[in-house]
Design a protein around this motif. Sequence first.
Motif, PDB file in Angstrom:
ATOM      1  N   THR A 178      36.581  16.571  49.191  1.00 18.97           N
ATOM      2  CA  THR A 178      37.127  17.126  47.949  1.00 18.97           C
ATOM      3  C   THR A 178      36.031  17.674  47.044  1.00 18.97           C
ATOM      4  O   THR A 178      36.200  18.749  46.433  1.00 18.97           O
ATOM      5  N   ASP A 179      34.919  16.966  46.948  1.00 18.68           N
ATOM      6  CA  ASP A 179      33.813  17.455  46.122  1.00 18.68           C
ATOM      7  C   ASP A 179      33.194  18.714  46.718  1.00 18.68           C
ATOM      8  O   ASP A 179      32.846  19.655  45.988  1.00 18.68           O
ATOM      9  N   LEU A 180      33.053  18.738  48.040  1.00 16.50           N
ATOM     10  CA  LEU A 180      32.491  19.919  48.690  1.00 16.50           C
ATOM     11  C   LEU A 180      33.410  21.126  48.523  1.00 16.50           C
ATOM     12  O   LEU A 180      32.937  22.253  48.259  1.00 16.50           O
ATOM     13  N   ASN A 181      34.704  20.912  48.650  1.00 18.86           N
ATOM     14  CA  ASN A 181      35.645  22.020  48.463  1.00 18.86           C
ATOM     15  C   ASN A 181      35.672  22.500  47.015  1.00 18.86           C
ATOM     16  O   ASN A 181      35.862  23.698  46.755  1.00 18.86           O
ATOM     17  N   MET A 182      35.482  21.570  46.071  1.00 15.84           N
ATOM     18  CA  MET A 182      35.502  21.963  44.666  1.00 15.84           C
ATOM     19  C   MET A 182      34.363  22.932  44.353  1.00 15.84           C
ATOM     20  O   MET A 182      34.575  23.991  43.742  1.00 15.84           O
ATOM     21  N   PHE A 183      33.149  22.619  44.783  1.00 17.59           N
ATOM     22  CA  PHE A 183      32.018  23.502  44.507  1.00 17.59           C
ATOM     23  C   PHE A 183      32.080  24.763  45.365  1.00 17.59           C
ATOM     24  O   PHE A 183      31.581  25.814  44.947  1.00 17.59           O
ATOM     25  N   ILE A 189      33.381  30.561  48.275  1.00 19.31           N
ATOM     26  CA  ILE A 189      33.063  30.446  49.697  1.00 19.31           C
ATOM     27  C   ILE A 189      33.735  29.195  50.232  1.00 19.31           C
ATOM     28  O   ILE A 189      33.689  28.136  49.607  1.00 19.31           O
ATOM     29  N   SER A 190      34.364  29.302  51.395  1.00 19.72           N
ATOM     30  CA  SER A 190      35.040  28.158  51.999  1.00 19.72           C
ATOM     31  C   SER A 190      35.105  28.350  53.505  1.00 19.72           C
ATOM     32  O   SER A 190      34.592  29.340  54.049  1.00 19.72           O
ATOM     33  N   ASN A 191      35.746  27.396  54.177  1.00 15.04           N
ATOM     34  CA  ASN A 191      35.940  27.444  55.626  1.00 15.04           C
ATOM     35  C   ASN A 191      34.606  27.512  56.378  1.00 15.04           C
ATOM     36  O   ASN A 191      34.315  28.463  57.118  1.00 15.04           O
ATOM     37  N   TYR A 192      33.778  26.489  56.149  1.00 15.53           N
ATOM     38  CA  TYR A 192      32.524  26.409  56.883  1.00 15.53           C
ATOM     39  C   TYR A 192      32.789  25.860  58.283  1.00 15.53           C
ATOM     40  O   TYR A 192      33.495  24.875  58.456  1.00 15.53           O
ATOM     41  N   GLU A 193      32.171  26.470  59.290  1.00 22.09           N
ATOM     42  CA  GLU A 193      32.373  26.020  60.660  1.00 22.09           C
ATOM     43  C   GLU A 193      31.466  24.852  61.027  1.00 22.09           C
ATOM     44  O   GLU A 193      31.804  24.056  61.902  1.00 22.09           O
ATOM     45  N   SER A 194      30.316  24.742  60.388  1.00 24.54           N
ATOM     46  CA  SER A 194      29.386  23.654  60.660  1.00 24.54           C
ATOM     47  C   SER A 194      28.586  23.362  59.401  1.00 24.54           C
ATOM     48  O   SER A 194      28.624  24.120  58.421  1.00 24.54           O
ATOM     49  N   LEU A 203      25.882  22.354  48.450  1.00 29.19           N
ATOM     50  CA  LEU A 203      25.865  21.016  49.041  1.00 29.19           C
ATOM     51  C   LEU A 203      25.223  19.981  48.126  1.00 29.19           C
ATOM     52  O   LEU A 203      25.712  18.848  48.022  1.00 29.19           O
ATOM     53  N   LEU A 204      24.135  20.342  47.450  1.00 30.41           N
ATOM     54  CA  LEU A 204      23.437  19.369  46.615  1.00 30.41           C
ATOM     55  C   LEU A 204      24.268  18.876  45.429  1.00 30.41           C
ATOM     56  O   LEU A 204      24.369  17.660  45.213  1.00 30.41           O
ATOM     57  N   PRO A 205      24.878  19.742  44.621  1.00 27.82           N
ATOM     58  CA  PRO A 205      25.725  19.204  43.540  1.00 27.82           C
ATOM     59  C   PRO A 205      26.943  18.449  44.049  1.00 27.82           C
ATOM     60  O   PRO A 205      27.373  17.478  43.422  1.00 27.82           O
ATOM     61  N   ALA A 206      27.505  18.874  45.191  1.00 22.44           N
ATOM     62  CA  ALA A 206      28.627  18.134  45.764  1.00 22.44           C
ATOM     63  C   ALA A 206      28.193  16.745  46.214  1.00 22.44           C
ATOM     64  O   ALA A 206      28.916  15.756  46.011  1.00 22.44           O
ATOM     65  N   PHE A 207      27.009  16.637  46.784  1.00 17.88           N
ATOM     66  CA  PHE A 207      26.499  15.341  47.231  1.00 17.88           C
ATOM     67  C   PHE A 207      26.236  14.414  46.043  1.00 17.88           C
ATOM     68  O   PHE A 207      26.581  13.216  46.082  1.00 17.88           O
ATOM     69  N   ILE A 208      25.636  14.949  44.971  1.00 16.16           N
ATOM     70  CA  ILE A 208      25.355  14.132  43.786  1.00 16.16           C
ATOM     71  C   ILE A 208      26.656  13.637  43.157  1.00 16.16           C
ATOM     72  O   ILE A 208      26.781  12.463  42.766  1.00 16.16           O
ATOM     73  N   THR A 209      27.638  14.519  43.041  1.00 13.17           N
ATOM     74  CA  THR A 209      28.931  14.122  42.473  1.00 13.17           C
ATOM     75  C   THR A 209      29.600  13.052  43.316  1.00 13.17           C
ATOM     76  O   THR A 209      30.159  12.075  42.784  1.00 13.17           O
TER      77      THR A 209
END
Length: 280
Positions: A178-183, A189-194, A203-209
């Motif tokens: 959910t955090d990764l999709n929010m940022f 940008i969405s639908n990452y394959e890997s 990725l960094l702000p999503a990881f911190i959150t």
Amino acid sequence: MNFLSLIKSNVKFWNGKKPHKIKFGLIFTSIFCFSILSSNVAISQTMLETSLSGLPALNVINGDGVAGTTYSLSLQILALMTVLTILPSLVLGMTSFTRVIIVLSILRQAMGTQQTPPNQVLIAIALFLTFFIMAPTFETLYDDAISPYLEGQMAADIAISDGTNVMKQFLVQNTRVTDLNMFSDMVGISNYESSKEVPLSVLLPAFITSELKTAFQIGFLLFLPFLVIDMVIASILMSLGMMMLSPMLVAMPFKLLLFVLVDGWAMTVGSLVATYSIGG
């Protein structure tokens, strides 16, 4: 002729002269000595610059062995100082340190022990746990990127790319979707394959959150039993009419007893480590 003999000769020459002539002679001698000293300093600076120019530069070669970019000593020092400056931010933002230190701080407040354990001990525990949790990732990073680059088998840009992909894998595994999709939605940008396709800016702000959210959830679960003890002790003191006695002071021995009986440190540390995917 050294400076001492020069000064003595000037003193003998101007001895017996008139005062204004003596004054002029001393000024002339001072200017002459200052010019000699200035020339010596200039020569020393020239020798220093010559010695520094002889220091080796950093040569970066391409993957096919062709000579690439050459970095001077000044750029190497600048790059090293830059890395040392941002190193604390990298430790806080790309490892498990944030979650561990927050949980330990909340645990200390829940127990009501004020400054026990002290901040230095909590930081040391958080660092050791961070090294333990990040050990598989660091080993993979060394084997896939650092070691081949040091042995000359990999170019610098490829080594940086492979090392970044290793860290991205750890960050994605321990980030809430959910955090990764929010940022990702914020930047369109969405639908990452890997995990390799996820940019660090997302990725960094999503990881911190995600780390903050998980840390406060664990802290809430740790706070509940100690809160129950505080409420029970406060109710007992009020029923006995002991209004002037602090409930926190009376409850602290019972909190410590409960924490020791359930082996609280092992349970807390084990639970923190178990919340991470440390399999690399």
